[in-house]
Design a protein around this motif. Structure first.
Motif, PDB file in Angstrom:
ATOM      1  N   ARG A  49       1.017  -1.415   0.075  1.00 23.08           N
ATOM      2  CA  ARG A  49      -0.072   0.061  -0.134  1.00 23.08           C
ATOM      3  C   ARG A  49       0.885   1.252  -0.242  1.00 23.08           C
ATOM      4  NH1 ARG A  49      -5.027  -0.971   0.737  1.00 23.08           N
ATOM      5  NH2 ARG A  49      -5.587   0.922   1.742  1.00 23.08           N
ATOM      6  N   ALA A  61       4.582 -10.985  11.129  1.00 20.69           N
ATOM      7  CA  ALA A  61       3.453 -10.439  10.687  1.00 20.69           C
ATOM      8  C   ALA A  61       3.622  -8.837  10.621  1.00 20.69           C
ATOM      9  CB  ALA A  61       2.157 -10.764  11.758  1.00 20.69           C
ATOM     10  N   ARG A  62       2.611  -8.347   9.492  1.00 17.53           N
ATOM     11  CA  ARG A  62       2.809  -6.770   9.359  1.00 17.53           C
ATOM     12  C   ARG A  62       1.592  -6.143   9.375  1.00 17.53           C
ATOM     13  NH1 ARG A  62       6.328  -8.079   4.455  1.00 17.53           N
ATOM     14  NH2 ARG A  62       8.589  -7.893   5.321  1.00 17.53           N
ATOM     15  N   PHE A  63       1.336  -5.006  10.191  1.00 17.44           N
ATOM     16  CA  PHE A  63       0.053  -4.185  10.105  1.00 17.44           C
ATOM     17  C   PHE A  63       0.585  -2.873   9.246  1.00 17.44           C
ATOM     18  CE2 PHE A  63       0.600  -6.897  14.018  1.00 17.44           C
ATOM     19  CZ  PHE A  63      -0.142  -7.953  13.353  1.00 17.44           C
ATOM     20  N   LEU A  64      -0.528  -2.559   8.682  1.00 15.89           N
ATOM     21  CA  LEU A  64      -0.103  -1.692   7.738  1.00 15.89           C
ATOM     22  C   LEU A  64      -0.947  -0.394   7.615  1.00 15.89           C
ATOM     23  CD1 LEU A  64      -0.225  -4.336   4.587  1.00 15.89           C
ATOM     24  CD2 LEU A  64       1.770  -3.421   6.039  1.00 15.89           C
ATOM     25  N   SER A  65      -1.566  -0.192   8.974  1.00 17.25           N
ATOM     26  CA  SER A  65      -2.396   1.035   9.045  1.00 17.25           C
ATOM     27  C   SER A  65      -2.324   1.644  10.430  1.00 17.25           C
ATOM     28  CB  SER A  65      -3.950   0.831   8.703  1.00 17.25           C
ATOM     29  OG  SER A  65      -4.362   0.021   9.836  1.00 17.25           O
ATOM     30  N   ALA A  67      -4.436   2.245  12.490  1.00 16.84           N
ATOM     31  CA  ALA A  67      -5.489   1.514  13.177  1.00 16.84           C
ATOM     32  C   ALA A  67      -5.047   0.059  13.551  1.00 16.84           C
ATOM     33  CB  ALA A  67      -6.885   1.476  12.552  1.00 16.84           C
ATOM     34  N   GLY A  68      -4.327  -0.378  12.665  1.00 14.60           N
ATOM     35  CA  GLY A  68      -3.891  -1.804  12.967  1.00 14.60           C
ATOM     36  C   GLY A  68      -2.825  -1.877  13.904  1.00 14.60           C
ATOM     37  N   ALA A  71      -4.166  -1.191  17.209  1.00 15.27           N
ATOM     38  CA  ALA A  71      -5.059  -2.432  18.006  1.00 15.27           C
ATOM     39  C   ALA A  71      -3.843  -3.227  18.464  1.00 15.27           C
ATOM     40  CB  ALA A  71      -5.596  -2.660  16.816  1.00 15.27           C
ATOM     41  N   TYR A  72      -2.968  -3.677  17.612  1.00  7.26           N
ATOM     42  CA  TYR A  72      -1.969  -4.681  17.853  1.00  7.26           C
ATOM     43  C   TYR A  72      -1.309  -4.123  19.204  1.00  7.26           C
ATOM     44  CZ  TYR A  72       1.916  -7.940  18.136  1.00  7.26           C
ATOM     45  OH  TYR A  72       2.776  -8.889  18.546  1.00  7.26           O
ATOM     46  N   ALA A  75      -3.478  -4.289  22.303  1.00  2.76           N
ATOM     47  CA  ALA A  75      -4.068  -5.699  22.741  1.00  2.76           C
ATOM     48  C   ALA A  75      -2.764  -6.391  23.507  1.00  2.76           C
ATOM     49  CB  ALA A  75      -4.447  -6.451  21.614  1.00  2.76           C
ATOM     50  N   SER A  76      -1.651  -6.043  22.950  1.00  2.00           N
ATOM     51  CA  SER A  76      -0.295  -6.810  23.398  1.00  2.00           C
ATOM     52  C   SER A  76       0.252  -6.113  24.628  1.00  2.00           C
ATOM     53  CB  SER A  76       0.736  -7.281  22.133  1.00  2.00           C
ATOM     54  OG  SER A  76       0.925  -5.702  21.538  1.00  2.00           O
ATOM     55  N   ALA A  94     -13.154   5.697  19.668  1.00  2.00           N
ATOM     56  CA  ALA A  94     -13.199   5.248  18.194  1.00  2.00           C
ATOM     57  C   ALA A  94     -14.030   6.288  17.561  1.00  2.00           C
ATOM     58  CB  ALA A  94     -13.944   3.838  18.093  1.00  2.00           C
ATOM     59  N   ALA A  98     -12.436   8.299  14.226  1.00  2.00           N
ATOM     60  CA  ALA A  98     -13.124   8.386  12.967  1.00  2.00           C
ATOM     61  C   ALA A  98     -13.594   9.577  12.527  1.00  2.00           C
ATOM     62  CB  ALA A  98     -14.414   7.561  13.186  1.00  2.00           C
TER      63      ALA A  98
ATOM     64  N   ALA B  67     -17.390   2.981  13.812  1.00  3.29           N
ATOM     65  CA  ALA B  67     -16.227   2.200  14.570  1.00  3.29           C
ATOM     66  C   ALA B  67     -16.703   2.472  16.112  1.00  3.29           C
ATOM     67  CB  ALA B  67     -14.933   3.034  14.423  1.00  3.29           C
ATOM     68  N   GLY B  68     -17.372   3.527  16.730  1.00  2.00           N
ATOM     69  CA  GLY B  68     -17.514   3.593  17.903  1.00  2.00           C
ATOM     70  C   GLY B  68     -18.763   2.871  18.241  1.00  2.00           C
ATOM     71  N   ALA B  87      -4.484 -10.166  19.697  1.00  2.46           N
ATOM     72  CA  ALA B  87      -3.779  -8.997  19.144  1.00  2.46           C
ATOM     73  C   ALA B  87      -3.545  -9.100  17.768  1.00  2.46           C
ATOM     74  CB  ALA B  87      -2.357  -8.861  19.854  1.00  2.46           C
ATOM     75  N   ALA B  91      -5.609  -6.545  15.128  1.00  2.00           N
ATOM     76  CA  ALA B  91      -4.688  -5.624  14.195  1.00  2.00           C
ATOM     77  C   ALA B  91      -5.082  -5.996  12.677  1.00  2.00           C
ATOM     78  CB  ALA B  91      -3.096  -5.921  14.242  1.00  2.00           C
ATOM     79  N   ALA B  94      -8.495  -4.399  12.209  1.00  2.00           N
ATOM     80  CA  ALA B  94      -8.533  -3.037  11.973  1.00  2.00           C
ATOM     81  C   ALA B  94      -7.912  -2.619  10.485  1.00  2.00           C
ATOM     82  CB  ALA B  94      -7.655  -2.443  12.968  1.00  2.00           C
ATOM     83  N   ASP B  95      -6.626  -3.271  10.241  1.00  5.36           N
ATOM     84  CA  ASP B  95      -6.120  -2.971   9.036  1.00  5.36           C
ATOM     85  C   ASP B  95      -7.045  -3.201   7.782  1.00  5.36           C
ATOM     86  OD1 ASP B  95      -3.735  -2.454   9.540  1.00  5.36           O
ATOM     87  OD2 ASP B  95      -2.562  -4.222   8.872  1.00  5.36           O
TER      88      ASP B  95
END
Lengths: 209, 209
Positions: A49, A61-65, A67-68, A71-72, A75-76, A94, A98, B67-68, B87, B91, B94-95
């Protein structure tokens, strides 16, 4: 873990501040957006992207946003909670993220990307080229300006946007206000809640990174 | 709890399906977007942003974005998890939601709102009026069309977009594909993963509501 960042760009700053507020130390890789490194073969292999932020875990693992990534991390590494501590706060955070994304960040980005000479053919992020639309630059400026009083109203009688501590909503609102200077949109002196809150957030170590 | 919905609109459908997949029964209020009810004094008192979905709790708290609403429902009714079970899944979901929002939903909305005669002055949601920009309609159609093969690739060898069960990412992708028919963008027959997955999601009771 690895964090793909760009020191000069607003989107990765939303994750950079989040990481700092979590007191995490994550290996950081700078991606030179100003010289188009996001479109290099090497970086497109990381994120097709063509955007930062990216978080890469030790297992690959890769999170690309934004938000992602967040979130990771939330949670971790739950403490301190930056996405809200209970159902109501999570929803409020949230909602604000947004609104800031759609009406504030995107508005400044629309203004900047559709007017700056250096952004010709780069009206949107990503691997595709899109032509500038001058009317969108105008509209973006108007929209971003309209969001500032909304933020000021949301901060009436409050130290932070949600709950009693800083959340990702404050981070995003702060990065938006900073980003809006790129299009020379200053905070009007009448928006006193916003000015007071901005000074407080700017004083945090996470804002200086 | 109350859910402000609009039976004919894509955004509240993302929450309507989410509620159904959670097996929740929530009192639903229809807001007639086609006749501008979102701009009425009564509805602006509920949501000054003039959009649905809205969730209102019994204590009067209101959540004003997709989202909310979903963050609240996921935290207050965790099972079945629709925003990811750990997690990594959180993510990934969310992505995908972020990508679908920016590159798919917004693309169809840009096309529709900047070309439909009935949408003059309504190029963006919200209480403010914004003029249509014809170039944006063209760009939106191009972008929405480019997202379909991306979704098809993400579904290669998978029943659902993330993990082993349906998540909000599938809901959003499905509502996008349905929404894209409003601008007469059909799924090319070559995108076989997408067609197979779409048929499966369409067969769920939540998709028929």
């Amino acid at each position: 873990m690895k964090f793909y960042d760009c020191q000069t760009a607003p989107s990765p700053r939303r994750v950079r501040m989040f990481i700092a507020e979590k007191h995490l130390n994550i290996e950081t890789v700078q991606v030179d957006l100003r010289n188009g490194e996001q479109l290099s073969e090497a970086f497109l292999a990381v994120n097709p992207r063509a955007t930062v932020p990216v978080i890469e875990t030790d297992s690959g693992a890769r999170f690309l946003s934004t938000a992602g990534c967040r979130a990771y991390l939330e949670a971790s590494h739950p403490e301190p909670a930056l996405l809200g501590r209970d159902a109501t706060e999570r929803a409020e955070v949230a909602d604000l993220i947004a609104a800031i994304e759609a009406d504030a960040f995107m508005a400044v980005a629309e203004c900047l990307r559709n007017s700056a000479k250096g952004m010709r053919g780069r009206a949107l992020t990503g691997p595709q080229s899109y032509a500038q639309i001058p009317e969108l630059a105008e509209r973006g400026r108007t929209r971003a300006g309209r969001f500032l009083p909304e933020l000021n109203a949301a901060l009436e009688g409050r130290e932070f946007l949600v709950g009693e501590t800083l959340t990702a909503a404050d981070i995003d609102a702060f990065v938006f206000v900073e980003f809006s200077q790129w299009i020379k949109l200053d905070v009007p002196a009448t928006l006193t809640n916003l000015a007071r809150w901005r000074t407080a957030v700017a004083a945090r170590p996470s804002a200086g990174l």
